[in-house]
Design an enzyme around this catalytic site. Sequence first.
Site, PDB file in Angstrom:
ATOM      1  N   HIS A 110       0.871  -1.212  -0.136  1.00 51.40           N
ATOM      2  CA  HIS A 110       0.230  -0.173  -0.498  1.00 51.40           C
ATOM      3  C   HIS A 110       0.624   1.773  -0.133  1.00 51.40           C
ATOM      4  CE1 HIS A 110      -4.100   0.867   0.200  1.00 51.40           C
ATOM      5  NE2 HIS A 110      -3.815   2.402   0.967  1.00 51.40           N
ATOM      6  N   ASP A 171      -7.113   4.271   9.052  1.00 47.12           N
ATOM      7  CA  ASP A 171      -8.615   4.116   8.189  1.00 47.12           C
ATOM      8  C   ASP A 171      -8.857   2.655   7.371  1.00 47.12           C
ATOM      9  OD1 ASP A 171      -9.511   6.686   9.736  1.00 47.12           O
ATOM     10  OD2 ASP A 171      -8.889   7.980   7.581  1.00 47.12           O
ATOM     11  N   GLU A 282     -12.930  13.122  12.617  1.00 50.64           N
ATOM     12  CA  GLU A 282     -11.639  14.081  11.734  1.00 50.64           C
ATOM     13  C   GLU A 282     -12.675  14.617  10.742  1.00 50.64           C
ATOM     14  OE1 GLU A 282     -10.805  10.387   8.980  1.00 50.64           O
ATOM     15  OE2 GLU A 282      -9.817   9.352  10.561  1.00 50.64           O
TER      16      GLU A 282
END
Length: 556
Positions: A110, A171, A282
């Site tokens: 990632h 997240d 957030e």
Amino acid sequence: MIFLRCIGLLFLSCLAARINTFSNFPSIIPTTSNLEESIICSSLKTLNLDGHFSFDNLHDAARDFGYLSHSLPFAILRPETVSDIAITIKHIFHMGTSSMLTVAARGHGHSLQGQSQAHGGVVINMESLRKPELKVHAGELPFIDVSGGELLINILHESLKYGLAPKSWTDYLHLTIGGTLSNAGISGQAFRHGPQISNVYQLEVVTGKGEVMNCSEKQNADLFYSVLGGLGQFGIITRARITLEPAPKMVKWIRVLYSNFSIFSKDQEYLISAENTFDYIEGLVIINKTGLLNNWRSSFNPQDPVQASRFNSDGKTLYCLEMAKNFNPDENDIRNKEVDSLLSQLSYIPSTLFQTEVAYLDFLDRVHESEKKLRSKGLWEVPHPWLNLLIPRTKIHEFAEEVFGNILRDTSNGPILIYPLNKSKWDSRTSVVTPEEDIFYLVAFLSSAVPASKGTDGLEHILTQNKRILNFCETAHLGMKQYLPHYINQEEWQTHFGPHWEMFVQRKSVYDPLAILAPGQKIFQRQYRSHKSGLSYNQYLQKGSLQQITQNARVL
């Protein structure tokens, strides 16, 4: 036999991996012939491993989530045990400066700019490392022992069996724990618990010399803090002991909208400083959109998007405050009162209150549902020119005015996250650098580029936009730091680390003196000495403590 040995030693002295050049490095790079590649291959095959090397089908290890870099390794190591990793690195280390082989640990791939790639080197598939198996230790100070290649989602599933869960998350949970701990690991819980690197008891690390070391706050502490947020430069995390806490069963999930950035940021800063507040905070920037439906993170209850779609932004830039309160079913009434009390202190647009209740697991894994939808449309494996910045609180209004009001006035090509963090929750002994203020903001531009597009959703346009943002931060002297940083030469890295650079270099000289590890970060160049000239490949390192790395290589 003596003749054959001499020939073998001659070839080994010429070993050199195929690597990308850096803009400030010498342009003459040693290349490997087919015969040399054969010798390297034979050398690696002689290692006594529980796992194995792959020398074909290398393309998966040559790309990552960013789809911006493509570097073929020489081989992929699929380890079954930690000793497989240690034996491999030690073997390459003992080859010394006559070899250009490097090693990169790859988790779920990632990374964004080729950080998990090793051009002409060895990529270690950390997901092949499944030992030690997940093991929860309940008690007064609960924790879970996990492999460095374990996915966060699997850690969550296992700890929930005991009614426990880690405190701090990202997240997106389909990442390896070793990868997130090598950066920081930030999400909406970080204002309270700090990043993931602030919630670790112990690590097992394989250094750039092939040594397997256990480290913690009390044991090999310098290595412990070096590796946390160390971008893979000092060792490969093969095991981690993560702190746990009692896990709730449910989450009350809330979103409200603002049209004024000053009011929005004031409410965010109030919430992260309040004694009794939400468990997750957030924010999102919504540019030139009429609702939340175009955002891939809006996965609310079915009736809520219908309500959201009726709200028209009139083309204005809006700011979404996203909050969550954890609770158990028998505490619902109490939690509702707490939520109502907190909301009464905020100054959002009253008609934009959207809320729902979801299972704790579903909330934490919310982005994965969006991933599955994007994959089904062929929109996941596309370029992701993401840009993540940490902005000091005193500069966030100046930043917002220029970036949201000028540079990104017309549109955005993906979610823009923005939320404040408390510096007191970050340990200054780790390798991560943050702005020099008590409160700073994460601003994440999570853009996706449409392949072959030449418009505003194309890669070239987004990269230009990112460059404009970075140039503004530099010329305005905002004191910004990149998160998941990417630079192309050592001077830029030195500026990034600032006064922490000397310590970073010194730690490198101790734990990875030949610069074998994490070449994709482009921080240090692999130590190499030409067999012809006898000169160190890194003689451009002429000043300060940078000479220490070269000196160590010569001694070895």
